[in-house]
Design an enzyme around this catalytic site. Structure first.
Site, PDB file in Angstrom:
ATOM      1  N   TYR A   1      38.404  30.938  40.787  1.00 21.13           N
ATOM      2  CA  TYR A   1      39.848  31.139  40.915  1.00 21.13           C
ATOM      3  C   TYR A   1      40.163  32.423  41.660  1.00 21.13           C
ATOM      4  O   TYR A   1      39.286  33.237  41.940  1.00 21.13           O
ATOM      5  CB  TYR A   1      40.525  31.119  39.549  1.00 21.13           C
ATOM      6  CG  TYR A   1      40.342  32.380  38.705  1.00 21.13           C
ATOM      7  CD1 TYR A   1      39.117  32.710  38.134  1.00 21.13           C
ATOM      8  CD2 TYR A   1      41.409  33.240  38.482  1.00 21.13           C
ATOM      9  CE1 TYR A   1      38.968  33.850  37.362  1.00 21.13           C
ATOM     10  CE2 TYR A   1      41.267  34.389  37.706  1.00 21.13           C
ATOM     11  CZ  TYR A   1      40.047  34.689  37.149  1.00 21.13           C
ATOM     12  OH  TYR A   1      39.893  35.820  36.386  1.00 21.13           O
TER      13      TYR A   1
ATOM     14  N   ARG B   1      37.187  36.460  49.326  1.00 21.53           N
ATOM     15  CA  ARG B   1      36.526  36.440  48.014  1.00 21.53           C
ATOM     16  C   ARG B   1      36.462  35.023  47.466  1.00 21.53           C
ATOM     17  O   ARG B   1      35.450  34.626  46.875  1.00 21.53           O
ATOM     18  CB  ARG B   1      37.260  37.387  47.036  1.00 21.53           C
ATOM     19  CG  ARG B   1      36.539  37.521  45.702  1.00 21.53           C
ATOM     20  CD  ARG B   1      37.140  38.578  44.805  1.00 21.53           C
ATOM     21  NE  ARG B   1      38.500  38.227  44.394  1.00 21.53           N
ATOM     22  CZ  ARG B   1      39.292  39.028  43.679  1.00 21.53           C
ATOM     23  NH1 ARG B   1      38.864  40.244  43.326  1.00 21.53           N
ATOM     24  NH2 ARG B   1      40.500  38.639  43.342  1.00 21.53           N
TER      25      ARG B   1
ATOM     26  N   ARG C   1      30.247  13.173  32.522  1.00 22.84           N
ATOM     27  CA  ARG C   1      29.691  14.464  32.126  1.00 22.84           C
ATOM     28  C   ARG C   1      28.168  14.514  32.248  1.00 22.84           C
ATOM     29  O   ARG C   1      27.466  13.736  31.613  1.00 22.84           O
ATOM     30  CB  ARG C   1      30.104  14.798  30.686  1.00 22.84           C
ATOM     31  CG  ARG C   1      29.699  16.217  30.280  1.00 22.84           C
ATOM     32  CD  ARG C   1      30.172  16.561  28.875  1.00 22.84           C
ATOM     33  NE  ARG C   1      29.796  17.929  28.531  1.00 22.84           N
ATOM     34  CZ  ARG C   1      28.579  18.291  28.102  1.00 22.84           C
ATOM     35  NH1 ARG C   1      27.649  17.378  27.954  1.00 22.84           N
ATOM     36  NH2 ARG C   1      28.316  19.555  27.828  1.00 22.84           N
TER      37      ARG C   1
ATOM     38  N   HIS D   1      25.332  17.980  33.337  1.00 24.13           N
ATOM     39  CA  HIS D   1      25.333  19.371  33.819  1.00 24.13           C
ATOM     40  C   HIS D   1      25.096  19.457  35.322  1.00 24.13           C
ATOM     41  O   HIS D   1      25.742  20.238  36.007  1.00 24.13           O
ATOM     42  CB  HIS D   1      24.270  20.195  33.084  1.00 24.13           C
ATOM     43  CG  HIS D   1      24.647  20.516  31.668  1.00 24.13           C
ATOM     44  ND1 HIS D   1      24.813  19.547  30.712  1.00 24.13           N
ATOM     45  CD2 HIS D   1      24.900  21.691  31.052  1.00 24.13           C
ATOM     46  CE1 HIS D   1      25.141  20.118  29.556  1.00 24.13           C
ATOM     47  NE2 HIS D   1      25.204  21.425  29.741  1.00 24.13           N
TER      48      HIS D   1
ATOM     49  N   LYS E   1      34.188  35.114  40.934  1.00 23.15           N
ATOM     50  CA  LYS E   1      35.441  34.997  40.162  1.00 23.15           C
ATOM     51  C   LYS E   1      35.503  33.604  39.543  1.00 23.15           C
ATOM     52  O   LYS E   1      36.230  32.714  39.987  1.00 23.15           O
ATOM     53  CB  LYS E   1      36.655  35.302  41.041  1.00 23.15           C
ATOM     54  CG  LYS E   1      37.881  35.711  40.233  1.00 23.15           C
ATOM     55  CD  LYS E   1      38.890  36.432  41.075  1.00 23.15           C
ATOM     56  CE  LYS E   1      40.219  36.658  40.368  1.00 23.15           C
ATOM     57  NZ  LYS E   1      40.157  37.452  39.150  1.00 23.15           N
TER      58      LYS E   1
ATOM     59  N   GLU F   1      33.357  47.533  34.085  1.00 21.23           N
ATOM     60  CA  GLU F   1      34.765  47.297  34.436  1.00 21.23           C
ATOM     61  C   GLU F   1      35.516  46.944  33.170  1.00 21.23           C
ATOM     62  O   GLU F   1      34.957  46.983  32.069  1.00 21.23           O
ATOM     63  CB  GLU F   1      34.881  46.186  35.485  1.00 21.23           C
ATOM     64  CG  GLU F   1      34.304  44.853  35.034  1.00 21.23           C
ATOM     65  CD  GLU F   1      34.440  43.733  36.066  1.00 21.23           C
ATOM     66  OE1 GLU F   1      35.306  43.817  36.957  1.00 21.23           O
ATOM     67  OE2 GLU F   1      33.685  42.752  35.948  1.00 21.23           O
TER      68      GLU F   1
ATOM     69  N   LEU G   1      33.399  42.461  39.192  1.00 18.54           N
ATOM     70  CA  LEU G   1      34.161  41.720  40.195  1.00 18.54           C
ATOM     71  C   LEU G   1      34.614  42.688  41.293  1.00 18.54           C
ATOM     72  O   LEU G   1      35.160  43.746  40.986  1.00 18.54           O
ATOM     73  CB  LEU G   1      35.392  41.083  39.548  1.00 18.54           C
ATOM     74  CG  LEU G   1      36.126  40.151  40.514  1.00 18.54           C
ATOM     75  CD1 LEU G   1      35.429  38.809  40.599  1.00 18.54           C
ATOM     76  CD2 LEU G   1      37.577  39.979  40.123  1.00 18.54           C
TER      77      LEU G   1
HETATM   78  N1  PDD Z   1      41.663  39.495  37.066  1.00 17.42           N
HETATM   79  N2  PDD Z   1      37.577  42.497  37.103  1.00 17.42           N
HETATM   80  C1  PDD Z   1      37.829  41.357  36.433  1.00 17.42           C
HETATM   81  C2  PDD Z   1      36.835  40.859  35.453  1.00 17.42           C
HETATM   82  C3  PDD Z   1      39.034  40.658  36.673  1.00 17.42           C
HETATM   83  O1  PDD Z   1      39.277  39.504  36.015  1.00 17.42           O
HETATM   84  C4  PDD Z   1      39.970  41.186  37.606  1.00 17.42           C
HETATM   85  C5  PDD Z   1      41.268  40.496  37.925  1.00 17.42           C
HETATM   86  C6  PDD Z   1      39.663  42.379  38.277  1.00 17.42           C
HETATM   87  C7  PDD Z   1      40.574  42.982  39.315  1.00 17.42           C
HETATM   88  O2  PDD Z   1      40.559  42.253  40.526  1.00 17.42           O
HETATM   89  P1  PDD Z   1      41.823  42.222  41.507  1.00 17.42           P
HETATM   90  O3  PDD Z   1      42.180  43.646  41.803  1.00 17.42           O
HETATM   91  O4  PDD Z   1      41.349  41.505  42.689  1.00 17.42           O
HETATM   92  O5  PDD Z   1      42.948  41.533  40.759  1.00 17.42           O
HETATM   93  C8  PDD Z   1      38.434  42.993  38.005  1.00 17.42           C
HETATM   94  C9  PDD Z   1      42.834  38.681  37.354  1.00 17.42           C
HETATM   95  C10 PDD Z   1      44.059  39.456  37.706  1.00 17.42           C
HETATM   96  C11 PDD Z   1      43.029  37.683  36.236  1.00 17.42           C
HETATM   97  O6  PDD Z   1      42.030  37.194  35.740  1.00 17.42           O
HETATM   98  O7  PDD Z   1      44.168  37.354  35.900  1.00 17.42           O
END
Ligand code: PDD
Length: 284
Positions: free
Chosen positions: A31, A50, A98, A100, A145, A177, A201
């Site tokens: 996503y 990304r 289903r 894997h 992501k 993070e 991320l």
């Molecule tokens: N999340 N690290 C993680 C684990 C995240 O889920 C996110 C963002 C970030 C920051 O990334 P960015 O600056 O590109 O938004 C870092 C989004 C906002 C979410 O899951 O809603």
């Protein structure tokens, strides 16, 4: 609310996905969240880069090309007018019996919706927020992501139950993070953020902050943040597309610095707001 689903623009209440969708059964998808200011997407090409990297990493064929993504987002935003918004965009491996292993002839499910982007609460700018540290129990490809967010969800919930806004995740003695945000600390006046690798991320907001620091001559290093660095920090910030730059003023119940948002944060926040204004005016 009008959403996008597999080529159609339709009311959210009419959008339907099969119970056999691999996003539903396995969390098998990726996503993006793209902030939109004054009708303009912030760093759209970087978000699409990304997305393409995430799709390649999980071996889902890109269902749209660059022009297709741009066109879809433009049309979706036209269907959902407003000032500050964010687009949530999800691609799953699609619908299949289903198993894997990857299904043979399945096309990805593509879904997107627009949400209001609420500006940071002015009170938070005065007081900052609380964060708590906890072990990073996620897998070893946090650079993707992925929609598979169970460890992040459990960490955030644990933080909320501890009266905090975000969890700061610790792995091998280092802070990686937040549960849904990137981490910055300030020590001896220098901003430090962990380098981009598979443990975190690569945030688009993070990269923008790194760039703004360089543009304005504010010292910044991409280097590991140890637990000792975190606990001794003068300032701690969390960044994301929806949180912008959030000052953390209590860590595990202990004040960070003097317990108020710091001067380096205030400076960076000013540059970030200027960038947003330039975006609204079509100047960046
Ligand atoms: N999340 N690290 C993680 C684990 C995240 O889920 C996110 C963002 C970030 C920051 O990334 P960015 O600056 O590109 O938004 C870092 C989004 C906002 C979410 O899951 O809603």
């Amino acid at each position: 609310m009008t959403v996008y689903l597999n080529g159609e623009y339709l009311p959210e209440s009419e959008a339907r996905v099969s119970v056999l969708d691999r996003g539903f059964l396995f969390g098998d998808g990726v996503y993006e969240v793209v902030p939109v200011y004054g009708g303009r997407c912030l760093r759209l090409e970087e978000h699409l880069d990304r997305l393409e990297r995430s799709l390649a990493a999980v071996r889902i064929e890109p269902p749209l090309d660059r022009a297709g993504w741009r066109d879809m987002l433009t049309r979706l935003l036209e269907h959902n007018p407003g000032e500050d918004r964010s687009v949530y965009l999800q691609v799953t491996r699609g619908v299949a019996r289903r198993d894997h292993a990857f299904p043979a002839d399945t096309s990805p499910t593509v879904f997107a919706m627009v949400n209001a982007l609420t500006p940071p609460d002015p009170a938070v700018r005065e007081t900052g927020v609380a964060a708590v540290t906890m072990p990073d129990t996620r897998w070893s490809r946090c650079d993707i992501k992925a929609i598979t967010l169970l460890a992040n969800i459990l960490a955030r919930q644990q933080a909320v139950e501890a009266g905090a806004t975000e969890a700061i995740l610790m792995r091998g003695g280092r802070a990686t993070e937040g549960a849904a945000s990137n981490l910055f600390v300030v020590g001896d006046g220098v901003i430090v953020t962990p380098p981009k690798d598979q443990s975190l991320l690569p945030g688009i907001t993070r990269d923008l902050v790194v760039e703004l620091a360089a543009d304005h001559g504010i010292p910044l290093m991409e280097a590991p943040v140890t637990e000792a660095d975190l606990r001794a920090a003068e300032e701690i910030w969390l960044t994301s597309s929806t949180k912008e730059i959030l000052p953390v003023t209590r860590l595990d119940g202990v004040p960070v610095g003097d317990g108020r948002p710091g001067p380096v944060w205030a400076r960076m926040m000013k540059h970030y707001q200027t960038y947003k204004q330039q975006l609204r005016e079509g100047r960046v």
